[in-house]
Design a protein around this motif. Structure first.
Motif, short mmCIF file in Angstrom:
data_model
loop_
_atom_site.label_atom_id
_atom_site.label_comp_id
_atom_site.label_asym_id
_atom_site.label_seq_id
_atom_site.Cartn_x
_atom_site.Cartn_y
_atom_site.Cartn_z
N HIS A 27 0.84 -1.19 0.00
CA HIS A 27 0.00 0.00 0.00
C HIS A 27 0.88 1.24 0.00
O HIS A 27 1.85 1.31 0.74
CB HIS A 27 -0.90 0.02 1.24
CG HIS A 27 -1.86 -1.12 1.28
ND1 HIS A 27 -2.98 -1.16 0.48
CD2 HIS A 27 -1.87 -2.26 1.99
CE1 HIS A 27 -3.63 -2.28 0.71
NE2 HIS A 27 -2.98 -2.97 1.63
N LYS A 28 0.52 2.19 -0.82
CA LYS A 28 1.21 3.47 -0.85
C LYS A 28 0.66 4.34 0.27
O LYS A 28 -0.55 4.49 0.40
CB LYS A 28 1.02 4.15 -2.21
CG LYS A 28 1.64 5.51 -2.31
CD LYS A 28 3.15 5.44 -2.27
CE LYS A 28 3.73 6.83 -2.45
NZ LYS A 28 5.05 6.95 -1.91
N ILE A 29 1.52 4.87 1.08
CA ILE A 29 1.12 5.74 2.17
C ILE A 29 1.10 7.17 1.65
O ILE A 29 2.08 7.63 1.07
CB ILE A 29 2.10 5.65 3.35
CG1 ILE A 29 2.25 4.20 3.81
CG2 ILE A 29 1.68 6.55 4.49
CD1 ILE A 29 3.40 4.01 4.76
N GLU A 30 -0.01 7.85 1.88
CA GLU A 30 -0.10 9.24 1.47
C GLU A 30 0.86 10.06 2.34
O GLU A 30 0.95 9.84 3.54
CB GLU A 30 -1.53 9.75 1.66
CG GLU A 30 -1.79 11.06 0.99
CD GLU A 30 -3.26 11.43 1.04
OE1 GLU A 30 -3.53 12.63 1.16
OE2 GLU A 30 -4.11 10.54 0.95
N ASN A 31 1.59 10.98 1.75
CA ASN A 31 2.56 11.83 2.44
C ASN A 31 3.70 11.03 3.07
O ASN A 31 4.23 11.40 4.11
CB ASN A 31 1.88 12.66 3.54
CG ASN A 31 0.86 13.61 3.01
OD1 ASN A 31 1.04 14.19 1.94
ND2 ASN A 31 -0.23 13.79 3.74
N GLU A 32 4.10 9.92 2.46
CA GLU A 32 5.12 9.06 3.05
C GLU A 32 6.42 9.81 3.34
O GLU A 32 7.02 9.64 4.41
CB GLU A 32 5.41 7.86 2.16
CG GLU A 32 6.40 6.90 2.77
CD GLU A 32 6.61 5.65 1.94
OE1 GLU A 32 7.73 5.12 1.99
OE2 GLU A 32 5.68 5.19 1.26
N ASP A 33 6.86 10.66 2.43
CA ASP A 33 8.11 11.38 2.64
C ASP A 33 8.02 12.34 3.83
O ASP A 33 8.93 12.42 4.65
CB ASP A 33 8.52 12.16 1.39
CG ASP A 33 8.97 11.25 0.26
OD1 ASP A 33 9.46 10.13 0.56
OD2 ASP A 33 8.83 11.64 -0.91
N LYS A 34 6.89 13.04 3.94
CA LYS A 34 6.70 13.97 5.06
C LYS A 34 6.57 13.21 6.37
O LYS A 34 7.10 13.64 7.40
CB LYS A 34 5.48 14.85 4.82
CG LYS A 34 5.67 15.85 3.70
CD LYS A 34 4.42 16.66 3.49
CE LYS A 34 4.60 17.61 2.31
NZ LYS A 34 3.38 18.38 2.05
N LEU A 35 5.87 12.09 6.34
CA LEU A 35 5.73 11.27 7.54
C LEU A 35 7.09 10.72 7.98
O LEU A 35 7.39 10.68 9.17
CB LEU A 35 4.75 10.13 7.30
CG LEU A 35 3.28 10.51 7.26
CD1 LEU A 35 2.45 9.36 6.69
CD2 LEU A 35 2.78 10.90 8.64
N PHE A 36 7.89 10.32 7.02
CA PHE A 36 9.22 9.80 7.32
C PHE A 36 10.08 10.86 8.00
O PHE A 36 10.73 10.60 9.01
CB PHE A 36 9.89 9.30 6.04
CG PHE A 36 11.33 8.94 6.21
CD1 PHE A 36 11.70 7.84 6.97
CD2 PHE A 36 12.33 9.69 5.60
CE1 PHE A 36 13.03 7.50 7.13
CE2 PHE A 36 13.65 9.36 5.75
CZ PHE A 36 14.02 8.26 6.52
N LYS A 37 10.06 12.08 7.46
CA LYS A 37 10.83 13.17 8.07
C LYS A 37 10.33 13.48 9.48
O LYS A 37 11.12 13.73 10.39
CB LYS A 37 10.79 14.41 7.18
CG LYS A 37 11.60 14.23 5.92
CD LYS A 37 11.52 15.42 5.01
CE LYS A 37 12.30 15.12 3.74
NZ LYS A 37 12.21 16.17 2.76
N LYS A 38 9.02 13.44 9.67
CA LYS A 38 8.44 13.67 10.99
C LYS A 38 8.85 12.55 11.95
O LYS A 38 9.16 12.80 13.11
CB LYS A 38 6.92 13.74 10.87
CG LYS A 38 6.21 14.09 12.13
CD LYS A 38 6.25 15.58 12.34
CE LYS A 38 5.23 16.01 13.36
NZ LYS A 38 5.30 17.41 13.64
N ALA A 39 8.89 11.32 11.45
CA ALA A 39 9.31 10.18 12.28
C ALA A 39 10.76 10.35 12.73
O ALA A 39 11.09 10.08 13.89
CB ALA A 39 9.15 8.87 11.51
N LEU A 40 11.63 10.79 11.81
CA LEU A 40 13.03 11.03 12.19
C LEU A 40 13.12 12.10 13.27
O LEU A 40 13.87 11.95 14.24
CB LEU A 40 13.85 11.45 10.97
CG LEU A 40 14.22 10.37 9.97
CD1 LEU A 40 14.99 10.97 8.80
CD2 LEU A 40 15.04 9.27 10.63
N GLU A 41 12.36 13.16 13.10
CA GLU A 41 12.38 14.27 14.06
C GLU A 41 11.89 13.81 15.45
O GLU A 41 12.57 14.00 16.45
CB GLU A 41 11.50 15.40 13.54
CG GLU A 41 11.36 16.57 14.48
CD GLU A 41 10.30 17.56 14.00
OE1 GLU A 41 9.76 18.27 14.85
OE2 GLU A 41 10.02 17.62 12.79
#
Length: 88
Positions: A5-19
């Motif tokens: 499944h493709k996650i909507e906003n995956e790149d932004k969510l990933f950056k938020k997860a790192l933060e």
């Protein structure tokens, strides 16, 4: 066969997860990042930290590449965010 499944906003969510994950680790006494570390090294360090503190289920050994770790971190933060968050 499993569906991907493709996650909507995956790149932004990933950056938020790192933060957020890095802040969580620091609050528990773990320093995950060093100056000049690549994003993939930071992601792997965060993934290993979250597995250690039982926040996420570990991936199978043959699936621990960068893309799968990125997706797992994005899913983790997606489920952790409140329902009214704009990234959801």
């Amino acid at each position: 066969m499993s569906k991907v499944h493709k996650i909507e906003n995956e790149d932004k969510l990933f950056k938020k997860a790192l933060e957020i994950g890095t802040k969580m680790a620091a609050m528990q006494g773990y320093e995950l990042t060093t100056k000049g570390a690549s994003q993939s090294i930071k992601a792997r360090a965060l993934y290993l930290f979250l597995v250690k503190v039982n926040q996420i289920v570990p991936l199978p050994e043959d699936k621990t590449d960068g893309q799968n770790i990125k997706k797992r971190l994005a899913l983790w933060i997606h489920h952790a965010l409140p329902d009214n968050d704009p990234l959801k």
